[in-house]
Design a protein around this motif. Structure first.
Motif, PDB file in Angstrom:
ATOM      1  N   TYR A  52       7.399 -12.396   3.959  1.00 36.62           N
ATOM      2  CA  TYR A  52       6.455 -12.352   2.837  1.00 36.62           C
ATOM      3  C   TYR A  52       6.511 -13.596   1.954  1.00 36.62           C
ATOM      4  O   TYR A  52       5.788 -13.683   0.964  1.00 36.62           O
ATOM      5  CB  TYR A  52       6.703 -11.100   1.975  1.00 36.62           C
ATOM      6  CG  TYR A  52       6.798  -9.868   2.816  1.00 36.62           C
ATOM      7  CD1 TYR A  52       5.668  -9.348   3.441  1.00 36.62           C
ATOM      8  CD2 TYR A  52       8.016  -9.248   3.050  1.00 36.62           C
ATOM      9  CE1 TYR A  52       5.757  -8.242   4.270  1.00 36.62           C
ATOM     10  CE2 TYR A  52       8.113  -8.142   3.861  1.00 36.62           C
ATOM     11  CZ  TYR A  52       6.981  -7.647   4.473  1.00 36.62           C
ATOM     12  OH  TYR A  52       7.081  -6.562   5.287  1.00 36.62           O
TER      13      TYR A  52
ATOM     14  N   ARG B 165      -0.550   2.994  -3.809  1.00 35.45           N
ATOM     15  CA  ARG B 165       0.192   1.938  -3.124  1.00 35.45           C
ATOM     16  C   ARG B 165       1.632   1.877  -3.581  1.00 35.45           C
ATOM     17  O   ARG B 165       2.396   1.048  -3.118  1.00 35.45           O
ATOM     18  CB  ARG B 165      -0.464   0.575  -3.387  1.00 35.45           C
ATOM     19  CG  ARG B 165      -1.860   0.460  -2.824  1.00 35.45           C
ATOM     20  CD  ARG B 165      -2.507  -0.797  -3.311  1.00 35.45           C
ATOM     21  NE  ARG B 165      -2.643  -0.697  -4.758  1.00 35.45           N
ATOM     22  CZ  ARG B 165      -3.046  -1.688  -5.541  1.00 35.45           C
ATOM     23  NH1 ARG B 165      -3.335  -2.842  -5.051  1.00 35.45           N
ATOM     24  NH2 ARG B 165      -3.143  -1.520  -6.836  1.00 35.45           N
TER      25      ARG B 165
ATOM     26  N   TRP C 229      -1.879  -1.309   4.979  1.00 39.47           N
ATOM     27  CA  TRP C 229      -1.000  -2.462   5.204  1.00 39.47           C
ATOM     28  C   TRP C 229       0.423  -2.126   4.760  1.00 39.47           C
ATOM     29  O   TRP C 229       1.379  -2.410   5.462  1.00 39.47           O
ATOM     30  CB  TRP C 229      -1.517  -3.681   4.440  1.00 39.47           C
ATOM     31  CG  TRP C 229      -0.661  -4.895   4.589  1.00 39.47           C
ATOM     32  CD1 TRP C 229      -0.763  -5.857   5.551  1.00 39.47           C
ATOM     33  CD2 TRP C 229       0.440  -5.292   3.756  1.00 39.47           C
ATOM     34  NE1 TRP C 229       0.208  -6.821   5.373  1.00 39.47           N
ATOM     35  CE2 TRP C 229       0.959  -6.494   4.273  1.00 39.47           C
ATOM     36  CE3 TRP C 229       1.040  -4.745   2.626  1.00 39.47           C
ATOM     37  CZ2 TRP C 229       2.043  -7.151   3.694  1.00 39.47           C
ATOM     38  CZ3 TRP C 229       2.120  -5.391   2.058  1.00 39.47           C
ATOM     39  CH2 TRP C 229       2.613  -6.587   2.593  1.00 39.47           C
ATOM     40  N   LEU C 230       0.547  -1.519   3.593  1.00 41.61           N
ATOM     41  CA  LEU C 230       1.868  -1.177   3.062  1.00 41.61           C
ATOM     42  C   LEU C 230       2.593  -0.200   3.977  1.00 41.61           C
ATOM     43  O   LEU C 230       3.783  -0.345   4.226  1.00 41.61           O
ATOM     44  CB  LEU C 230       1.743  -0.605   1.651  1.00 41.61           C
ATOM     45  CG  LEU C 230       3.052  -0.244   0.945  1.00 41.61           C
ATOM     46  CD1 LEU C 230       3.970  -1.446   0.834  1.00 41.61           C
ATOM     47  CD2 LEU C 230       2.765   0.345  -0.429  1.00 41.61           C
TER      48      LEU C 230
ATOM     49  N   SER D 222       3.247  -2.869  -3.578  1.00 45.60           N
ATOM     50  CA  SER D 222       2.480  -3.998  -3.078  1.00 45.60           C
ATOM     51  C   SER D 222       1.122  -4.034  -3.748  1.00 45.60           C
ATOM     52  O   SER D 222       0.583  -3.003  -4.147  1.00 45.60           O
ATOM     53  CB  SER D 222       2.284  -3.892  -1.563  1.00 45.60           C
ATOM     54  OG  SER D 222       1.492  -4.961  -1.100  1.00 45.60           O
ATOM     55  N   THR D 223       0.560  -5.237  -3.830  1.00 40.65           N
ATOM     56  CA  THR D 223      -0.818  -5.384  -4.308  1.00 40.65           C
ATOM     57  C   THR D 223      -1.799  -5.235  -3.146  1.00 40.65           C
ATOM     58  O   THR D 223      -3.004  -5.215  -3.360  1.00 40.65           O
ATOM     59  CB  THR D 223      -1.020  -6.763  -4.968  1.00 40.65           C
ATOM     60  OG1 THR D 223      -0.611  -7.787  -4.051  1.00 40.65           O
ATOM     61  CG2 THR D 223      -0.222  -6.872  -6.254  1.00 40.65           C
ATOM     62  N   ASN D 224      -1.298  -5.120  -1.925  1.00 40.42           N
ATOM     63  CA  ASN D 224      -2.152  -4.950  -0.749  1.00 40.42           C
ATOM     64  C   ASN D 224      -2.540  -3.488  -0.567  1.00 40.42           C
ATOM     65  O   ASN D 224      -2.012  -2.596  -1.228  1.00 40.42           O
ATOM     66  CB  ASN D 224      -1.449  -5.470   0.508  1.00 40.42           C
ATOM     67  CG  ASN D 224      -1.349  -6.978   0.513  1.00 40.42           C
ATOM     68  OD1 ASN D 224      -1.992  -7.665  -0.270  1.00 40.42           O
ATOM     69  ND2 ASN D 224      -0.532  -7.512   1.397  1.00 40.42           N
ATOM     70  N   VAL D 225      -3.414  -3.221   0.389  1.00 40.01           N
ATOM     71  CA  VAL D 225      -3.942  -1.874   0.617  1.00 40.01           C
ATOM     72  C   VAL D 225      -2.871  -0.955   1.194  1.00 40.01           C
ATOM     73  O   VAL D 225      -1.889  -1.399   1.776  1.00 40.01           O
ATOM     74  CB  VAL D 225      -5.177  -1.915   1.555  1.00 40.01           C
ATOM     75  CG1 VAL D 225      -6.309  -2.686   0.908  1.00 40.01           C
ATOM     76  CG2 VAL D 225      -4.821  -2.474   2.908  1.00 40.01           C
TER      77      VAL D 225
ATOM     78  N   GLU E  28       3.969  -2.129   6.913  1.00 43.85           N
ATOM     79  CA  GLU E  28       5.100  -2.967   6.512  1.00 43.85           C
ATOM     80  C   GLU E  28       6.342  -2.123   6.203  1.00 43.85           C
ATOM     81  O   GLU E  28       7.462  -2.534   6.476  1.00 43.85           O
ATOM     82  CB  GLU E  28       4.735  -3.842   5.315  1.00 43.85           C
ATOM     83  CG  GLU E  28       3.653  -4.861   5.618  1.00 43.85           C
ATOM     84  CD  GLU E  28       3.963  -5.737   6.810  1.00 43.85           C
ATOM     85  OE1 GLU E  28       5.055  -6.347   6.866  1.00 43.85           O
ATOM     86  OE2 GLU E  28       3.117  -5.813   7.720  1.00 43.85           O
TER      87      GLU E  28
ATOM     88  N   THR F 225       3.388  -9.151  -3.438  1.00 42.39           N
ATOM     89  CA  THR F 225       2.935  -8.843  -2.088  1.00 42.39           C
ATOM     90  C   THR F 225       3.711  -7.696  -1.475  1.00 42.39           C
ATOM     91  O   THR F 225       3.139  -6.772  -0.899  1.00 42.39           O
ATOM     92  CB  THR F 225       3.057 -10.081  -1.180  1.00 42.39           C
ATOM     93  OG1 THR F 225       2.318 -11.153  -1.768  1.00 42.39           O
ATOM     94  CG2 THR F 225       2.524  -9.806   0.212  1.00 42.39           C
ATOM     95  N   PHE F 226       5.037  -7.735  -1.591  1.00 38.98           N
ATOM     96  CA  PHE F 226       5.878  -6.685  -1.010  1.00 38.98           C
ATOM     97  C   PHE F 226       7.179  -6.654  -1.792  1.00 38.98           C
ATOM     98  O   PHE F 226       8.049  -7.501  -1.613  1.00 38.98           O
ATOM     99  CB  PHE F 226       6.154  -6.973   0.473  1.00 38.98           C
ATOM    100  CG  PHE F 226       6.809  -5.836   1.204  1.00 38.98           C
ATOM    101  CD1 PHE F 226       6.063  -4.759   1.640  1.00 38.98           C
ATOM    102  CD2 PHE F 226       8.161  -5.852   1.468  1.00 38.98           C
ATOM    103  CE1 PHE F 226       6.664  -3.705   2.332  1.00 38.98           C
ATOM    104  CE2 PHE F 226       8.776  -4.810   2.155  1.00 38.98           C
ATOM    105  CZ  PHE F 226       8.017  -3.738   2.594  1.00 38.98           C
TER     106      PHE F 226
END
Length: 130
Positions: free
Chosen positions: A12, A108, A71-72, A65-68, A75, A36-37
């Protein structure tokens, strides 16, 4: 914790400036503040630590995470597999996961940020690794 720091940097791009370490009488913690993670991990070195866990425990206390969400989830699966491989290498006998008993407003985020585990009263699932 150095292996986990490397994992976060390699996967990351998490800089060391975004990592916080803390030593306790019964272990140590690593918290990532990367958007991000981010992860919150604790290594317990004495018995009857958080949630009365034994010693030699790696506790995953939080992920954000700020991601969807999809995706989380992917990961998180990769991180879990990495941690399960890491535990025997460092003679960690248990891999524990803390789950928040309250509902989060943000799907999230698995809560543990902001409050100590004892105040949040998480459910803890522990896998014994032999």
């Amino acid at each position: 914790l150095a292996d986990i720091e490397k994992y976060l940097a390699d996967n990351y791009g998490t800089p060391t400036a975004k990592l916080r370490y803390k030593d306790y009488t019964n272990g140590a913690s690593l918290t990532s503040e990367d958007a991000t993670f981010a992860v919150s991990l604790v290594i317990l070195t004495t018995p009857n630590g958080a949630a009365h866990l034994p010693d030699n425990v790696l506790l995953l206390g939080g992920i954000s995470s700020t991601n969807v969400v999809k995706w989380l989830g992917s990961e998180l699966r990769k991180l879990t597999n990495f941690l399960m491989q890491l535990c025997p290498k460092h003679r960690i006998q248990h891999l524990a996961f803390a789950f928040d008993k309250t509902e989060s407003d943000d799907l999230r985020f698995v809560k543990v940020n902001g409050l100590p585990l004892a105040q949040q009263e998480p459910d803890v699932t522990c896998l014994r690794l032999y």
